[in-house]
Design an enzyme around this catalytic site. Structure first.
Site: not given
Ligand code: CAO
Length: 514
Positions: A310, A486-488, A490
């Site tokens: 994401p 990567d929003h998973r 950060i």
């Protein structure tokens, strides 16, 4: 004697695809036993063996296309059971008469359990169509109908135990239906003839041959279930059998399909709609250009990265006025020594310093998403545009190298990339990637993370812009930066902190030495 079996007259069909090869070398086959299944766009048909014997060679495979006369298999007819030739052809039964179908000669077996009944009263059956499936402790066998017609009465139930001669059904043989087939052995193991009981006197009991044992190495299912599965494209090795001894029955195939339809798509293999397939020639002149190997590989990797991570892209403008002044002062010297001191060397140094400050950016998420792997080394990937497509060579141990070393190495790796001389290992092990489009133009963009890295920095073209210093607008050189993460791994606050810190470093490069 070895007989070469060829595709018989299959009407007007030519180049028909083989969708199933039903025998293997070593298999014993009976007359009329199906060897392969063909499927045209109009029909599916089995090619039966015209002889009984042992398959010595299979000359085709699934997917082959065949026409009349093409070889299919070699069969050693010497291996034929002697009893088979002794089977008398039953006399054609009278038209429009009811005929009892009884359990045929099943060797020495008595009281064999019916594990599946494949027809119901009122069904119309063809000659050789399986009526029921029997299972002893040694073998599973289908009992086919010796005649065609409507089933008027069924005398048996699942679980009944039957022996040779027991009544199975009354079939109203239709006037138009073909007469009883000669040696009606299809679907029974080799050597076990099935026949109308009216002709029973002509039979001799035949022992069950060892070939039956082989059935157990395949998914445990009767021919009717196999055909049903084949029609639906179900691989029986993936189906769990609920019948006795794990036998797969029709209901199991249905349940398997239902289960697949209800299952949510696997994360690792998302089900995507197919792209539109358009014939552009309808609209005008076109040219077809095959994609290069690099194009295809990078397309697959980019698509995977885009789907799996994401992405969030955070942008900032860094003030590189002072950095540029310093770089210009080094540029002349670099040129004299045969390399270029471009902004990229500074961007790599600032990336190392930022990764040190924010270790979560120098990490990879394990595929099971249980752990984060934090890296203690600093290898920076650099996206390079080549005539064959995009590649990302990796500059190793950037933390241990000065600006000059980095600038020299960059010149080498980008030259190697453009000349197609990069080795596989030159593109492995990166921690963080920089994609610099500054030499080309444009402002912000959304770079795609190079998994399993967790962030990538996109660099665009620097421009002089008015900057408010609190009292006046002053001209400053601003560098547009776009950080995708990567929003998973950060969160937004960390992303903003990282890029702000990064911009501050470029704004005051003395801090790079700290
Ligand atoms: N702003 C303004 N000018 C810049 C700049 C920036 N951000 N970055 C580079 N420049 C200048 C350089 O100083 C150089 O100027 P001179 O010719 O006057 O010396 C010129 O632009 C060309 O630089 P370069 O491209 O030769 O060198 P580089 O170190 O900046 O980049 C490389 C090297 C290999 C990264 C680059 O050539 C390249 O291939 N970039 C494309 C990467 C890419 O395709 N990314 C997309 C990936 S996602 O699809």
């Amino acid at each position: 004697m070895i007989e070469k079996i060829t595709v018989p007259d299959i009407g007007d069909f030519e180049n028909v695809e083989i969708i199933d090869v039903l025998v293997a070398p070593g298999d014993k086959v009976t007359v009329e036993q199906s060897l392969i299944t063909l499927e045209s766009d109009k029909a599916t048909m089995d090619v039966p063996s015209p002889v009984a014997g042992t398959v010595t060679e299979v000359l085709v495979k699934s997917g082959d296309k065949v026409s009349q006369g093409n070889p299919v298999a070699c069969i050693d007819t010497a291996a034929q059971m002697p009893e088979q030739s002794a089977v008398a052809t039953p006399p054609p039964p009278a038209a429009d008469t009811d005929q009892e179908v009884r359990v045929p000669n099943i060797g020495d077996f008595k009281d064999v359990a019916i594990i599946e009944i494949l027809v119901t009263e009122g069904d119309y059956v063809n000659v050789e169509q399986p009526l029921l499936t029997l299972e002893s402790d040694k073998a599973t066998m289908d009992v086919p109908s010796p005649i065609a017609g409507a089933i008027r009465k069924l005398f048996v139930h699942t679980g009944d135990k039957i022996s040779e001669g027991d009544r199975i059904a009354v079939v109203a043989q239709s006037a138009a239906a073909p007469a009883a087939a000669p040696p009606p052995e299809t679907n029974l193991p080799a050597g076990i003839p099935a026949e109308p009981v009216t002709d029973k006197s002509a039979q001799k009991p035949a022992p069950l041959p060892p070939v039956i044992e082989k059935e157990y190495t395949k998914p445990h299912a009767g021919p009717a279930t196999r055909r049903f599965a084949r029609e639906l494209g179900v691989d029986l090795s993936h189906v769990e059998g609920s019948g006795r001894k794990g036998r797969i029955i029709r209901e199991d195939v249905k349940a398997h399909i239902k289960n697949l339809m209800q299952k949510p798509p696997d994360n690792a293999a998302p089900v995507l709609p197919a792209p539109p397939d358009v014939d552009f020639r309808k609209f005008g002149e076109v040219e077809i250009h095959p994609l290069s190997r690099i194009n295809k590989l990078s397309a697959a990797a980019l698509h995977r990265n885009w789907l799996l991570a994401p992405h969030v892209t955070q942008c900032i403008e860094a003030d590189i006025t002072d950095m540029e002044e310093f770089r210009q002062s080094l540029a002349q010297e670099a040129k004299r020594n045969g390399y270029k001191m471009t902004p990229l060397a500074f961007l790599i140094k600032a990336a190392v310093a930022s990764l040190k400050k924010f270790p979560r950016f120098n990490a990879s998420l394990q595929p099971d998403e249980e752990n984060l792997v934090l890296k203690k080394y600093f290898h920076i990937g650099v996206a390079v545009d080549t005539p064959n497509g995009l590649v990302v060579p990796v500059l190793r141990d950037a933390d241990r190298k000065g600006l000059t070393d980095i600038a020299r190495e960059l010149a080498d790796i980008s030259a190697n990339a453009r000349d197609g001389k990069l080795k596989r290992e030159d593109m492995q092990g990166g921690c963080f990637t920089i994609s610099s489009l500054g030499g080309i133009g444009g402002s912000f963009f959304t770079p795609l993370i190079n998994l399993p890295e967790v962030a990538i920095l996109g660099v665009s073209r620097a421009e002089i812009k008015p900057h408010w210093d609190g009292e006046n607008f002053v001209p400053r050189r601003k560098l547009p930066l776009s950080l995708s993460y990567d929003h998973r791994v950060i969160d937004g606050a960390a992303g903003a902190r990282f890029i702000t810190y990064y911009a501050e470093l470029l704004g005051d490069i003395r801090r790079l030495t700290l």
